[in-house]
Design a protein around this motif. Sequence first.
Motif, PDB file in Angstrom:
ATOM      1  N   GLY A 130       0.850  -1.207   0.000  1.00 24.35           N
ATOM      2  CA  GLY A 130       0.000   0.000   0.000  1.00 24.35           C
ATOM      3  C   GLY A 130       0.877   1.245   0.000  1.00 24.35           C
ATOM      4  O   GLY A 130       1.841   1.323   0.777  1.00 24.35           O
ATOM      5  N   TYR A 131       0.544   2.208  -0.845  1.00 24.26           N
ATOM      6  CA  TYR A 131       1.350   3.426  -0.965  1.00 24.26           C
ATOM      7  C   TYR A 131       1.346   4.234   0.354  1.00 24.26           C
ATOM      8  O   TYR A 131       2.410   4.614   0.862  1.00 24.26           O
ATOM      9  CB  TYR A 131       0.801   4.274  -2.119  1.00 24.26           C
ATOM     10  CG  TYR A 131       1.496   5.594  -2.311  1.00 24.26           C
ATOM     11  CD1 TYR A 131       2.727   5.663  -2.959  1.00 24.26           C
ATOM     12  CD2 TYR A 131       0.926   6.783  -1.848  1.00 24.26           C
ATOM     13  CE1 TYR A 131       3.372   6.874  -3.135  1.00 24.26           C
ATOM     14  CE2 TYR A 131       1.568   8.001  -2.023  1.00 24.26           C
ATOM     15  CZ  TYR A 131       2.790   8.042  -2.669  1.00 24.26           C
ATOM     16  OH  TYR A 131       3.430   9.242  -2.843  1.00 24.26           O
ATOM     17  N   ALA A 132       0.140   4.470   0.901  1.00 26.75           N
ATOM     18  CA  ALA A 132       0.047   5.283   2.127  1.00 26.75           C
ATOM     19  C   ALA A 132       0.787   4.592   3.270  1.00 26.75           C
ATOM     20  O   ALA A 132       1.531   5.239   4.034  1.00 26.75           O
ATOM     21  CB  ALA A 132      -1.420   5.508   2.495  1.00 26.75           C
ATOM     22  N   GLU A 133       0.606   3.271   3.384  1.00 24.93           N
ATOM     23  CA  GLU A 133       1.262   2.521   4.473  1.00 24.93           C
ATOM     24  C   GLU A 133       2.786   2.538   4.281  1.00 24.93           C
ATOM     25  O   GLU A 133       3.542   2.646   5.251  1.00 24.93           O
ATOM     26  CB  GLU A 133       0.751   1.071   4.504  1.00 24.93           C
ATOM     27  CG  GLU A 133      -0.704   0.910   4.924  1.00 24.93           C
ATOM     28  CD  GLU A 133      -1.716   1.281   3.838  1.00 24.93           C
ATOM     29  OE1 GLU A 133      -1.314   1.512   2.669  1.00 24.93           O
ATOM     30  OE2 GLU A 133      -2.926   1.351   4.144  1.00 24.93           O
ATOM     31  N   MET A 166       4.662  -2.871  -6.307  1.00 24.44           N
ATOM     32  CA  MET A 166       3.227  -2.894  -6.040  1.00 24.44           C
ATOM     33  C   MET A 166       2.705  -1.597  -5.419  1.00 24.44           C
ATOM     34  O   MET A 166       1.585  -1.182  -5.694  1.00 24.44           O
ATOM     35  CB  MET A 166       2.869  -4.099  -5.155  1.00 24.44           C
ATOM     36  CG  MET A 166       3.039  -5.429  -5.861  1.00 24.44           C
ATOM     37  SD  MET A 166       2.466  -5.479  -7.599  1.00 24.44           S
ATOM     38  CE  MET A 166       0.705  -5.275  -7.411  1.00 24.44           C
ATOM     39  N   VAL A 167       3.506  -0.949  -4.589  1.00 24.51           N
ATOM     40  CA  VAL A 167       3.105   0.340  -4.019  1.00 24.51           C
ATOM     41  C   VAL A 167       2.815   1.332  -5.160  1.00 24.51           C
ATOM     42  O   VAL A 167       1.865   2.107  -5.102  1.00 24.51           O
ATOM     43  CB  VAL A 167       4.244   0.860  -3.111  1.00 24.51           C
ATOM     44  CG1 VAL A 167       4.237   2.354  -2.987  1.00 24.51           C
ATOM     45  CG2 VAL A 167       4.184   0.198  -1.745  1.00 24.51           C
ATOM     46  N   ASN A 168       3.657   1.257  -6.210  1.00 19.39           N
ATOM     47  CA  ASN A 168       3.497   2.165  -7.352  1.00 19.39           C
ATOM     48  C   ASN A 168       2.245   1.845  -8.163  1.00 19.39           C
ATOM     49  O   ASN A 168       1.865   2.607  -9.034  1.00 19.39           O
ATOM     50  CB  ASN A 168       4.707   2.047  -8.296  1.00 19.39           C
ATOM     51  CG  ASN A 168       5.975   2.605  -7.689  1.00 19.39           C
ATOM     52  OD1 ASN A 168       5.969   3.085  -6.566  1.00 19.39           O
ATOM     53  ND2 ASN A 168       7.068   2.518  -8.424  1.00 19.39           N
ATOM     54  N   ASP A 211      -0.695   0.958  -6.623  1.00 21.95           N
ATOM     55  CA  ASP A 211      -1.796   0.956  -5.661  1.00 21.95           C
ATOM     56  C   ASP A 211      -3.006   1.636  -6.313  1.00 21.95           C
ATOM     57  O   ASP A 211      -2.946   2.817  -6.666  1.00 21.95           O
ATOM     58  CB  ASP A 211      -1.341   1.718  -4.402  1.00 21.95           C
ATOM     59  CG  ASP A 211      -2.400   1.709  -3.308  1.00 21.95           C
ATOM     60  OD1 ASP A 211      -3.588   1.461  -3.632  1.00 21.95           O
ATOM     61  OD2 ASP A 211      -2.045   1.965  -2.147  1.00 21.95           O
ATOM     62  N   PRO A 212      -4.135   0.902  -6.462  1.00 22.70           N
ATOM     63  CA  PRO A 212      -5.295   1.490  -7.140  1.00 22.70           C
ATOM     64  C   PRO A 212      -5.896   2.668  -6.377  1.00 22.70           C
ATOM     65  O   PRO A 212      -6.649   3.460  -6.963  1.00 22.70           O
ATOM     66  CB  PRO A 212      -6.294   0.325  -7.232  1.00 22.70           C
ATOM     67  CG  PRO A 212      -5.799  -0.727  -6.317  1.00 22.70           C
ATOM     68  CD  PRO A 212      -4.345  -0.497  -6.065  1.00 22.70           C
ATOM     69  N   ALA A 213      -5.559   2.817  -5.088  1.00 25.45           N
ATOM     70  CA  ALA A 213      -6.062   3.975  -4.335  1.00 25.45           C
ATOM     71  C   ALA A 213      -5.357   5.258  -4.781  1.00 25.45           C
ATOM     72  O   ALA A 213      -5.832   6.363  -4.524  1.00 25.45           O
ATOM     73  CB  ALA A 213      -5.840   3.753  -2.840  1.00 25.45           C
ATOM     74  N   VAL A 214      -4.220   5.106  -5.466  1.00 21.63           N
ATOM     75  CA  VAL A 214      -3.421   6.274  -5.856  1.00 21.63           C
ATOM     76  C   VAL A 214      -3.445   6.496  -7.372  1.00 21.63           C
ATOM     77  O   VAL A 214      -3.416   7.629  -7.851  1.00 21.63           O
ATOM     78  CB  VAL A 214      -1.955   6.079  -5.380  1.00 21.63           C
ATOM     79  CG1 VAL A 214      -1.075   7.243  -5.789  1.00 21.63           C
ATOM     80  CG2 VAL A 214      -1.910   5.908  -3.873  1.00 21.63           C
ATOM     81  N   GLN A 219       3.245  10.225  -7.827  1.00 27.62           N
ATOM     82  CA  GLN A 219       3.274   9.498  -6.550  1.00 27.62           C
ATOM     83  C   GLN A 219       3.769   8.068  -6.756  1.00 27.62           C
ATOM     84  O   GLN A 219       3.028   7.205  -7.175  1.00 27.62           O
ATOM     85  CB  GLN A 219       1.880   9.477  -5.934  1.00 27.62           C
ATOM     86  CG  GLN A 219       1.372  10.881  -5.639  1.00 27.62           C
ATOM     87  CD  GLN A 219       0.066  10.816  -4.884  1.00 27.62           C
ATOM     88  OE1 GLN A 219       0.031  10.711  -3.662  1.00 27.62           O
ATOM     89  NE2 GLN A 219      -1.023  10.878  -5.611  1.00 27.62           N
ATOM     90  N   HIS A 220       5.048   7.871  -6.505  1.00 28.34           N
ATOM     91  CA  HIS A 220       5.613   6.519  -6.543  1.00 28.34           C
ATOM     92  C   HIS A 220       6.744   6.452  -5.531  1.00 28.34           C
ATOM     93  O   HIS A 220       7.225   7.500  -5.058  1.00 28.34           O
ATOM     94  CB  HIS A 220       6.103   6.178  -7.958  1.00 28.34           C
ATOM     95  CG  HIS A 220       7.219   7.040  -8.464  1.00 28.34           C
ATOM     96  ND1 HIS A 220       8.502   6.960  -7.966  1.00 28.34           N
ATOM     97  CD2 HIS A 220       7.256   8.024  -9.402  1.00 28.34           C
ATOM     98  CE1 HIS A 220       9.275   7.833  -8.585  1.00 28.34           C
ATOM     99  NE2 HIS A 220       8.538   8.508  -9.455  1.00 28.34           N
TER     100      HIS A 220
END
Length: 399
Positions: A50-53, A315-317, A319-322, A337-338
Motif C-alpha cells: 500500500g502506498y500510504a502505508e 506494487m506500491v506504485n 496501488d489502485p487507491a493512488v 506518486q511513486h
Amino acid sequence: MSPDLAEAPSFPERRTCPYHPPESYKQIAERGPLNKVTLWNGRQVWLVTGYAEGRKLLADPRLSADRQQEQYPTMARHLQAQAARKLVLVGEDPPLHDKHRRLLNPEFSLKRARAMHEGIQAIIDELIDNILAIGPGADLVTEYALPIPSRVMSQLVGVPYEDREFFQSATAGVMQARDEHQSQQAGTELAQYLAKLVDVNLVRPGEGVIGRLAEHVHSGELTRDELAQLAMVLMIAGLETTSSMIPLGVITLLEHPDQLEALTSGAVPVPTAVEELLRFLAVTDFAAVRWVTDDIEIAGHTIRAKDGIVVSSTMVNRDPAVHDDPHAFDIARGNRQHLTFGYGIHQCLGQNLARLQLQLAYQTLFRRIPGLGLGIPSEEIRMRTTGTMQGVERLPVVW
Ligand code: HEM
C-alpha cells in the motif's frame, strides 16, 4: 504448497516480462496493504504493497536500516556477504546516517544536477556517434546504458574512467553475485581500490567527492575507510540502478508505440514520461528493507519489535487507491506518486541526477536514431537471473 507458504508466499519472485510484475505480487497486493511473505532463507517478513502505508512506515523512526544486526532481513543469499551488509549511509541509522548524508549533499542538489546537464548531454551524444558508427545494430547495454552512468559517476565521485572495466564488474559483482563468496570478493576488491584512491587524494586532492572530502579526513571528521566506503556506496548505487533502468525503459517504450510517439512528438514532456517509466518499472523491485525496533500498529496489524519489513515499490506504485488503471503504462499520467526512489531519511540521494540521465538518455536516443527497434523478438528478451535489481543482460537493437 505448504500451508505456511499459502499464507506467506515466497518473495521476491523473478519478473519474466521487463515491465509487468509476477502474478503472485498482484495476488499478494489484493489481500491488503500489508502481508507476510517468505524470504529465500525461510524467514517471514512483512511486505508492504500500500502506498500510504509504505510512506507512513518509511517515515517512522522505529524502523532501522542497520544491516549489521541479525534482525535485518537479507533479500538474497549473496547479500549476506559483509561487503553488502557493511554499506555505509544506506545501511546506517541516525545520527551516523545524517552525518554521512550531510557530507555528500553538496554534489546532489537539484542545482548541481542542472549544472551537469550539458556535460551529460555531451557524453550521451558521443556514445550515440559511436553507436551510429558501428551500426546498424548494437547492444544497448554495453554501448549505452552502462557507459552513461559509468562516466557520470566516475566524474562525480572522482574515479578514473580508464578503470571502468574494473569498477563496472566490481559493482555488478557485489549486487548481482551468484553467491556470498563472489559478492564478498568483489566488495573487498572495490573497497581496496577506492581506499588507494583516497590515499592518492590525501596527498594531492583531485576532482569529485573523494577529492573534496579528502580535507575532512585531514581534519579528523571522516576516516580514510569511511571515505572509501562512501565512494563505494555511490558507485554501486549510481551504476547499478541507472544502467538497469535505461534498457528497461527503451523496451517498454518500443513495446508501446503510441506512447513512444507521444514522447518523440513532444505531446508529452520528457520529464512527465520519465516519471511514469520510474513508477511503472520500479527497477529495484523493493524500495526499502528494514527491521522494527518497537511494536508498530498499522492497517489493523501489529508489527512486532525485530520483525522485518520490505516495501515493494513494484506494487506500491500500482496501488489502485493512488493510480487509476495502475497496470496501464501511460506516459501522460502526470501522477508523480511513486516510491521508486524510496521515502524518508534514506530517500535516494541521487534522484535528481538519475532523472536527468534518464531524460537525456531516452530523448536523445529516439531523436538521433528514429528508426530504432528491437534486434530480437521481444519474447526472446531475457531478464537477468542474478541479483534482485530488475534488468537485462543484453539488449540488441537495430535501425
Ligand atoms: C533509476 C535510478 C535509481 C533508483 C531507482 C534508485 C533507488 C533508490 C532507492 C529506492 C533508495 C532508498 C533505499 C532505502 O531506503 O533503503 C536509494 C537510496 C540511495 N541512492 Fe538511489 N536510485 C537511483 C539512482 C541513484 C544514483 C544515480 C545515485 C548516485 C548518484 C544514487 C545514490 C543513492 C544513495 C547514496 C542512496 C542512499 C541514501 C541514504 O541512505 O540516505 N541513486 N536509491
